[in-house]
Motif scaffolding. Structure first.
Motif, PDB file in Angstrom:
ATOM      1  N   CYS A  35       0.744  -2.161  -5.753  1.00  0.00           N
ATOM      2  CA  CYS A  35       2.097  -1.599  -5.648  1.00  0.00           C
ATOM      3  C   CYS A  35       2.850  -1.783  -6.973  1.00  0.00           C
ATOM      4  O   CYS A  35       2.860  -2.865  -7.548  1.00  0.00           O
ATOM      5  N   CYS A  38       5.910  -4.339  -6.126  1.00  0.00           N
ATOM      6  CA  CYS A  38       5.761  -5.727  -5.683  1.00  0.00           C
ATOM      7  C   CYS A  38       4.370  -6.286  -5.985  1.00  0.00           C
ATOM      8  O   CYS A  38       4.094  -7.437  -5.665  1.00  0.00           O
ATOM      9  N   CYS A  55       3.604   0.990   0.781  1.00  0.00           N
ATOM     10  CA  CYS A  55       3.218  -0.400   0.560  1.00  0.00           C
ATOM     11  C   CYS A  55       3.596  -1.216   1.796  1.00  0.00           C
ATOM     12  O   CYS A  55       4.735  -1.151   2.250  1.00  0.00           O
ATOM     13  N   CYS A  58       6.615  -3.915   0.566  1.00  0.00           N
ATOM     14  CA  CYS A  58       7.967  -3.522   0.142  1.00  0.00           C
ATOM     15  C   CYS A  58       8.332  -2.096   0.563  1.00  0.00           C
ATOM     16  O   CYS A  58       9.471  -1.676   0.390  1.00  0.00           O
ATOM     17  N   HIS A  60       7.314   0.741  -0.678  1.00  0.00           N
ATOM     18  CA  HIS A  60       7.303   1.736  -1.753  1.00  0.00           C
ATOM     19  C   HIS A  60       6.231   2.797  -1.456  1.00  0.00           C
ATOM     20  O   HIS A  60       5.128   2.456  -1.050  1.00  0.00           O
TER      21      HIS A  60
HETATM   22 ZN   LIG Z   1       5.114  -2.997  -2.664  1.00  0.00          ZN
END
Ligand SMILES: [Zn+2]
Ligand SMILES: [Zn+2]
Length: 449
Positions: A35, A38, A55, A58, A60
């Protein structure tokens, strides 16, 4: 002498790289991603059209899959280029007050600034609304034509890397909002005529947004260069950096780093870093420069309106007050948010992230990542006021009757916007998730090997 095996007649000699079969269906290996926000290492699931891979830590979006990505991007990019051509061929806006009037073309919003001795602001306007979007669209067309012919055209990989860097600097949508704000500002003072190019530019903005949304970078890189296997011993469900791995910021491929935490992507040649080198120091430096420029940006006038020989300079805040006095509350709110609250908030938010990222508790990481995403997303909208100045300077030219000149704050404020955008790009959001005790985040829970 053995005869070469003949290809079945039903199979084309060169099947297109980009067809209905997504990358997942063409490789049996797990495709790993780290990611970008993160550093969590994960395996991409098979994705259908319209689906995206998020992700798990997080949220994303790592990959977004579209139906017929090459055909879709190609069609949208061609349409956007045609709309841009039309927007450059016809009058953009017309202005008349007390019998004096004229029409301007889109490019005059930049050229008039050069005449008024603001070449840097003119360059920023020209690059962000015309040059970079046009290069981006031409690049997308070049790439997708090559993929649809099943033979990538020369320099395709270089171009695919370049597109990712150009994208954040395209601001045609912000310019369109600037045009609307300008129109409301002068609606009571003069008669305004919307030219054919205004509508064409509106279509261009929508098509440009749709094009950049349609580019499926994961598919693009898979089609261009295949996918080498992930480094041996990569384990998903934990951060990448402690394993000596990093995800490529451009093509997403996971690569091995050297002992110092640096490397190079095997697929696109982009430099890889466990964490951006000197990320916090660089972000601090850019924030300090932006904070210094913020003072002249607010103290000096951003433009001077001359009406019947009487010159009245107005600062950014002065412009907001003027709009409130005119009763244009919604526009005053737009300018207040874009020109005052967003730059100030962005400076403070990034400074705070730089302060807490290296030394605070991890349980607030998700909130901080969301805050970082917000600063990254809204930063460019501060350019609205610069574009308003560019449009008014070009449009309002009626000799002694009425004229608008750019003020010194325009350059300073443009500098603030660009420096804070660079600061957000230099800040490495993966630092938010690292353990304050060590430099890099350790595995959360060690699963048995
Ligand atoms: Zn992430
Ligand atoms: Zn890469």
């Amino acid at each position: 002498m053995p005869r070469p095996a003949l290809r079945p007649a039903s199979l084309p000699r060169r099947a297109p790289y980009v067809d209905r079969v997504p990358p997942e269906a063409r490789t049996t290996r797990r495709r790993l991603r780290a990611c970008h926000q993160c550093d969590w290492l994960m395996a991409l699931p098979p994705l259908g059209s319209g689906e995206q891979a998020l992700c798990p830590r997080c949220g994303h979006a790592e990959v977004r899959r579209h139906r017929h990505p090459a055909q879709r991007s190609l069609a949208l990019a061609l349409a956007a280029l045609v709309a841009l051509g039309l927007a450059l061929s016809f009058p953009f806006l017309g202005f008349s007050a007390r019998g004096v009037g004229h029409r301007i073309e889109l490019t005059q919003t930049a050229s008039e600034l050069i005449v008024r001795h603001e070449p840097l602001v003119a360059l920023a306007v020209l690059l962000t609304i015309l040059v970079l979007p046009a290069l981006y669209l031409a690049g997308v067309i070049w790439l997708q034509v090559g993929l649809l012919r099943a033979r990538p055209l020369p320099a395709s990989r270089l171009l695919a890397r370049g597109l990712a860097h150009v994208e954040p600097w395209m601001m045609a949508d912000v310019f369109l909002v600037g045009a609307l704000v300008s129109l409301i500002k002068i609606a009571g003072l003069a008669d305004i005529e919307l030219g054919a190019a205004f509508w064409a530019f509106g279509a261009f903005v929508l098509l440009l947004l749709a094009t950049s949304q349609s580019v499926d970078r994961d598919w693009l890189w898979f089609a261009l260069a295949g996918e080498p296997p992930a480094p041996d011993g990569s384990r998903t469900g934990r951060p990448a950096a402690p394993q000596g791995l990093a995800g490529c910021p451009t093509c997403g491929l996971v690569g091995r780093l050297d002992a110092a935490g640096h490397g190079q992507c095997r697929r696109c040649r982009e430099p890889l870093h466990a964490r951006q080198p000197h990320s916090l120091q660089r972000t601090w430096a850019l924030l300090a420069a932006a904070a210094i420029l913020y003072v002249p940006a607010n103290v000096y006038p951003i433009m001077t309106t001359t009406s019947l020989g009487h010159a009245s300079p107005s600062t950014i805040i002065g412009g907001v007050v003027q709009l409130i006095e005119m009763g244009s509350w919604p526009v005053a709110a737009v300018i207040l948010v874009a020109s005052v609250i967003v730059p100030m908030g962005k400076l403070m938010a990034l400074a705070w992230l730089c302060l807490v990222a290296p030394r605070d508790r991890r349980d607030r990481s998700l909130t901080r990542t969301r805050m970082y995403r917000l600063t990254e997303f809204i930063g460019r909208w501060s350019m609205v006021d610069i574009f308003v100045v560019a449009i008014l300077v070009a449009l309002i030219r009626a000799g002694n009757l009425m004229a608008v000149a750019p003020g010194p704050a325009a350059l300073a404020f443009g500098g603030v916007v660009i420096l804070t955008m660079l600061a957000a790009m230099t800040f490495d959001p993966r630092l938010i998730w690292d353990d304050p005790a060590g430099r890099l985040a350790p595995a959360d829970e060690d699963a048995p090997a």
